[in-house]
Design a protein around this motif. Structure first.
Motif, PDB file in Angstrom:
ATOM      1  N   ASP A 137       0.834  -1.201   0.000  1.00  0.00           N
ATOM      2  CA  ASP A 137       0.000   0.000   0.000  1.00  0.00           C
ATOM      3  C   ASP A 137       0.872   1.257   0.000  1.00  0.00           C
ATOM      4  OD1 ASP A 137      -2.718   1.102   0.136  1.00  0.00           O
ATOM      5  OD2 ASP A 137      -2.069   1.865   2.093  1.00  0.00           O
ATOM      6  N   ALA A 138       1.895   1.276   0.834  1.00  0.00           N
ATOM      7  CA  ALA A 138       2.796   2.433   0.883  1.00  0.00           C
ATOM      8  C   ALA A 138       3.508   2.614  -0.452  1.00  0.00           C
ATOM      9  CB  ALA A 138       3.808   2.255   2.017  1.00  0.00           C
ATOM     10  N   LYS A 139       3.914   1.513  -1.068  1.00  0.00           N
ATOM     11  CA  LYS A 139       4.607   1.589  -2.359  1.00  0.00           C
ATOM     12  C   LYS A 139       3.666   2.104  -3.450  1.00  0.00           C
ATOM     13  CE  LYS A 139       8.293   0.775  -4.805  1.00  0.00           C
ATOM     14  NZ  LYS A 139       9.562   1.426  -4.559  1.00  0.00           N
ATOM     15  N   LEU A 140       2.423   1.658  -3.440  1.00  0.00           N
ATOM     16  CA  LEU A 140       1.449   2.137  -4.414  1.00  0.00           C
ATOM     17  C   LEU A 140       1.202   3.635  -4.262  1.00  0.00           C
ATOM     18  CD1 LEU A 140      -1.131  -0.782  -4.382  1.00  0.00           C
ATOM     19  CD2 LEU A 140       0.260  -0.061  -6.322  1.00  0.00           C
ATOM     20  N   HIS A 141       1.096   4.093  -3.016  1.00  0.00           N
ATOM     21  CA  HIS A 141       0.893   5.526  -2.786  1.00  0.00           C
ATOM     22  C   HIS A 141       2.112   6.326  -3.232  1.00  0.00           C
ATOM     23  CE1 HIS A 141      -3.039   5.441  -0.979  1.00  0.00           C
ATOM     24  NE2 HIS A 141      -2.674   4.430  -0.217  1.00  0.00           N
ATOM     25  N   ALA A 142       3.306   5.805  -2.997  1.00  0.00           N
ATOM     26  CA  ALA A 142       4.521   6.497  -3.440  1.00  0.00           C
ATOM     27  C   ALA A 142       4.563   6.584  -4.964  1.00  0.00           C
ATOM     28  CB  ALA A 142       5.763   5.782  -2.905  1.00  0.00           C
ATOM     29  N   ALA A 143       4.172   5.508  -5.633  1.00  0.00           N
ATOM     30  CA  ALA A 143       4.148   5.523  -7.100  1.00  0.00           C
ATOM     31  C   ALA A 143       3.128   6.540  -7.606  1.00  0.00           C
ATOM     32  CB  ALA A 143       3.831   4.125  -7.640  1.00  0.00           C
ATOM     33  N   ALA A 144       1.991   6.616  -6.942  1.00  0.00           N
ATOM     34  CA  ALA A 144       0.967   7.589  -7.341  1.00  0.00           C
ATOM     35  C   ALA A 144       1.478   9.011  -7.159  1.00  0.00           C
ATOM     36  CB  ALA A 144      -0.313   7.376  -6.534  1.00  0.00           C
ATOM     37  N   LEU A 196       3.828   9.867  -9.940  1.00  0.00           N
ATOM     38  CA  LEU A 196       3.064  10.125 -11.152  1.00  0.00           C
ATOM     39  C   LEU A 196       2.506  11.548 -11.127  1.00  0.00           C
ATOM     40  CD1 LEU A 196       1.878   9.093 -13.804  1.00  0.00           C
ATOM     41  CD2 LEU A 196      -0.069   8.236 -12.488  1.00  0.00           C
ATOM     42  N   GLU A 197       1.978  11.962  -9.980  1.00  0.00           N
ATOM     43  CA  GLU A 197       1.466  13.328  -9.849  1.00  0.00           C
ATOM     44  C   GLU A 197       2.583  14.344 -10.057  1.00  0.00           C
ATOM     45  OE1 GLU A 197      -0.330  13.511  -6.005  1.00  0.00           O
ATOM     46  OE2 GLU A 197      -1.952  12.151  -6.562  1.00  0.00           O
ATOM     47  N   ALA A 236      -3.101  21.713  -9.488  1.00  0.00           N
ATOM     48  CA  ALA A 236      -4.182  21.987  -8.543  1.00  0.00           C
ATOM     49  C   ALA A 236      -4.240  20.917  -7.452  1.00  0.00           C
ATOM     50  CB  ALA A 236      -5.516  22.074  -9.283  1.00  0.00           C
ATOM     51  N   ALA A 237      -3.999  19.653  -7.834  1.00  0.00           N
ATOM     52  CA  ALA A 237      -4.018  18.568  -6.847  1.00  0.00           C
ATOM     53  C   ALA A 237      -2.904  18.737  -5.830  1.00  0.00           C
ATOM     54  CB  ALA A 237      -3.909  17.215  -7.542  1.00  0.00           C
ATOM     55  N   LEU A 238      -1.729  19.150  -6.291  1.00  0.00           N
ATOM     56  CA  LEU A 238      -0.617  19.391  -5.373  1.00  0.00           C
ATOM     57  C   LEU A 238      -0.950  20.515  -4.404  1.00  0.00           C
ATOM     58  CD1 LEU A 238       2.382  19.005  -7.825  1.00  0.00           C
ATOM     59  CD2 LEU A 238       1.957  17.604  -5.796  1.00  0.00           C
TER      60      LEU A 238
END
Length: 141
Positions: A91-98, A101-102, A115-117
């Motif tokens: 889960d932590a790795k997926l969030h880091a990848a997301a 990407l942002e 805007a998301a940042l």
């Protein structure tokens, strides 16, 4: 992520631990299994694209997908050898990848990511938390 991934891979891991132990050799074998499954996915893709003229088209996209699922399962089983909380690690790795990407999209000038940042309290230039940023271009500058 599938709700059954972690309970099933925990059972597979327990069965492997009971049968083969948990030593360094077994850990290495579980890593090698991931590579083996990745090779099978690659072979299925070659077969699906007909890349080998001697064999022609031997696989389908469904075959490739099936082999990719085997890679995911093997990786999840192997992950149990390196952490006591594999779901949290993934889960932590997926969030880091997301987040990466942002950041990449923001560097491409995408206004939505900018805007998301900002909405997340991050500087759109350096992606640091706005309160820690030295850039002049964040919402409360």
């Amino acid at each position: 992520m599938s709700a059954v991934l972690w309970p099933v891979t925990a059972r597979i891991t327990a069965a492997l631990n009971a049968a083969n132990g948990t030593g360094q050799h077994e850990t290495a074998m579980r890593l090698i299994k991931v590579v083996e499954e990745a090779g099978e996915a690659s072979a299925a893709y070659i077969g699906a694209t007909g890349q080998n003229p001697r064999k022609g088209t031997t696989h389908t996209a469904a075959d490739v997908a099936d082999e990719l699922c085997d890679v995911i399962i093997a990786a999840a089983v192997a992950l149990h050898s390196f952490t006591t909380h594999p779901p949290a690690v993934l889960d932590a790795k997926l969030h880091a990848a997301a987040r990466r990407l942002e950041v990449a999209a923001s560097q491409d000038g995408t206004q939505a990511c900018r805007a998301a940042l900002i909405a997340a309290g991050r500087c759109p230039n350096c992606q640091w938390p706005a309160q820690d940023c030295n850039c002049a271009d964040h919402p409360d500058a």
